[in-house]
Design a protein around this motif. Sequence first.
Motif, PDB file in Angstrom:
ATOM      1  N   TYR A  53       0.850  -1.193   0.000  1.00  0.00           N
ATOM      2  CA  TYR A  53       0.000   0.000   0.000  1.00  0.00           C
ATOM      3  C   TYR A  53       0.886   1.244   0.000  1.00  0.00           C
ATOM      4  CZ  TYR A  53      -3.994   2.999   0.865  1.00  0.00           C
ATOM      5  OH  TYR A  53      -4.975   3.951   0.733  1.00  0.00           O
ATOM      6  N   TYR A  54       0.621   2.129  -0.955  1.00  0.00           N
ATOM      7  CA  TYR A  54       1.429   3.333  -1.126  1.00  0.00           C
ATOM      8  C   TYR A  54       0.544   4.561  -1.127  1.00  0.00           C
ATOM      9  CZ  TYR A  54       4.739  -0.130  -2.833  1.00  0.00           C
ATOM     10  OH  TYR A  54       5.553  -1.215  -2.942  1.00  0.00           O
ATOM     11  N   LEU A  55       1.076   5.664  -0.629  1.00  0.00           N
ATOM     12  CA  LEU A  55       0.430   6.967  -0.742  1.00  0.00           C
ATOM     13  C   LEU A  55       1.205   7.792  -1.756  1.00  0.00           C
ATOM     14  CD1 LEU A  55      -0.202   8.010   2.979  1.00  0.00           C
ATOM     15  CD2 LEU A  55      -1.816   6.988   1.363  1.00  0.00           C
ATOM     16  N   SER A  56       0.488   8.405  -2.683  1.00  0.00           N
ATOM     17  CA  SER A  56       1.078   9.336  -3.637  1.00  0.00           C
ATOM     18  C   SER A  56       0.571  10.724  -3.265  1.00  0.00           C
ATOM     19  CB  SER A  56       0.661   8.953  -5.055  1.00  0.00           C
ATOM     20  OG  SER A  56       1.227   9.841  -5.987  1.00  0.00           O
ATOM     21  N   VAL A  57       1.483  11.616  -2.920  1.00  0.00           N
ATOM     22  CA  VAL A  57       1.134  12.944  -2.418  1.00  0.00           C
ATOM     23  C   VAL A  57       1.523  14.007  -3.437  1.00  0.00           C
ATOM     24  CG1 VAL A  57       1.615  14.636  -0.593  1.00  0.00           C
ATOM     25  CG2 VAL A  57       1.424  12.197  -0.024  1.00  0.00           C
ATOM     26  N   HIS A  58       0.568  14.912  -3.725  1.00  0.00           N
ATOM     27  CA  HIS A  58       0.811  15.994  -4.692  1.00  0.00           C
ATOM     28  C   HIS A  58       0.190  17.277  -4.160  1.00  0.00           C
ATOM     29  CE1 HIS A  58       2.045  12.914  -7.551  1.00  0.00           C
ATOM     30  NE2 HIS A  58       1.016  12.228  -7.086  1.00  0.00           N
ATOM     31  N   THR A  59       0.946  18.365  -4.258  1.00  0.00           N
ATOM     32  CA  THR A  59       0.453  19.664  -3.809  1.00  0.00           C
ATOM     33  C   THR A  59       0.552  20.694  -4.920  1.00  0.00           C
ATOM     34  OG1 THR A  59       2.635  20.210  -2.923  1.00  0.00           O
ATOM     35  CG2 THR A  59       1.031  19.290  -1.377  1.00  0.00           C
ATOM     36  N   ASN A  60      -0.313  21.688  -4.797  1.00  0.00           N
ATOM     37  CA  ASN A  60      -0.286  22.854  -5.679  1.00  0.00           C
ATOM     38  C   ASN A  60      -0.632  24.032  -4.782  1.00  0.00           C
ATOM     39  OD1 ASN A  60      -0.421  24.760  -7.629  1.00  0.00           O
ATOM     40  ND2 ASN A  60      -2.058  23.799  -8.812  1.00  0.00           N
ATOM     41  N   THR A 101      -3.445  10.035  -2.894  1.00  0.00           N
ATOM     42  CA  THR A 101      -4.057   8.840  -3.454  1.00  0.00           C
ATOM     43  C   THR A 101      -3.355   7.622  -2.870  1.00  0.00           C
ATOM     44  OG1 THR A 101      -4.395  10.056  -5.517  1.00  0.00           O
ATOM     45  CG2 THR A 101      -4.723   7.691  -5.586  1.00  0.00           C
ATOM     46  N   GLY A 102      -4.139   6.709  -2.313  1.00  0.00           N
ATOM     47  CA  GLY A 102      -3.597   5.450  -1.820  1.00  0.00           C
ATOM     48  C   GLY A 102      -3.780   4.386  -2.881  1.00  0.00           C
ATOM     49  N   TYR A 103      -2.727   3.605  -3.135  1.00  0.00           N
ATOM     50  CA  TYR A 103      -2.771   2.548  -4.153  1.00  0.00           C
ATOM     51  C   TYR A 103      -2.438   1.210  -3.523  1.00  0.00           C
ATOM     52  CZ  TYR A 103      -2.419   6.393  -7.470  1.00  0.00           C
ATOM     53  OH  TYR A 103      -2.652   7.534  -8.176  1.00  0.00           O
ATOM     54  N   SER A 104      -3.162   0.182  -3.924  1.00  0.00           N
ATOM     55  CA  SER A 104      -2.858  -1.160  -3.462  1.00  0.00           C
ATOM     56  C   SER A 104      -3.440  -2.186  -4.430  1.00  0.00           C
ATOM     57  CB  SER A 104      -3.406  -1.400  -2.055  1.00  0.00           C
ATOM     58  OG  SER A 104      -2.849  -2.587  -1.515  1.00  0.00           O
ATOM     59  N   SER A 105      -3.275  -3.442  -4.079  1.00  0.00           N
ATOM     60  CA  SER A 105      -3.788  -4.550  -4.875  1.00  0.00           C
ATOM     61  C   SER A 105      -4.228  -5.638  -3.914  1.00  0.00           C
ATOM     62  CB  SER A 105      -2.678  -5.069  -5.789  1.00  0.00           C
ATOM     63  OG  SER A 105      -3.154  -6.096  -6.615  1.00  0.00           O
TER      64      SER A 105
END
Length: 147
Positions: free
Chosen positions: A34-41, A48-52
């Motif tokens: 499980y990964y978190l992808s963090v983006h700011t502006n 966004t959390g991603y997993s399988s």
Amino acid sequence: MKKILLALAGALCSTVFAVGQYDGIYQNPLDNNYYLSVHTNGTAMIVTGYSSMPTSGLGVTMTGVGTIRPNALDYFDLLNGLINGNAATVSGNYAFRGCQVTANIVFTASNATVTFPIVQQSALASSQGFNCRALFPINAIVFPKIF
């Protein structure tokens, strides 16, 4: 003319590829898948959390394409909100829209500490006996930054 075009292209690329101080990929120490992808502006943030997960005969039907029965299902959870300094509050859906959550995230240069002060069941989750609170530990989770 070429110099003007190159300068313009460089200026546009620096805007398009701007990276916030805490933007990156963080890995859940409790679930290495499980990964978190963090983006700011500016002060806006999207996480966004991603997993399988493995499946057992689940059929996914796409209109006009057909049905496929994958052996694993890739999914994501989407949260958005605001960051102020190194602290963010984001909200959104988890667990196939079964849960509505609010997360507080405190960032350092090497990790993100995440707590979930608000976890609510959707009607769908409640009707199927799904326990959203069981997904989230009471204590904070420290996600190391890996990218």
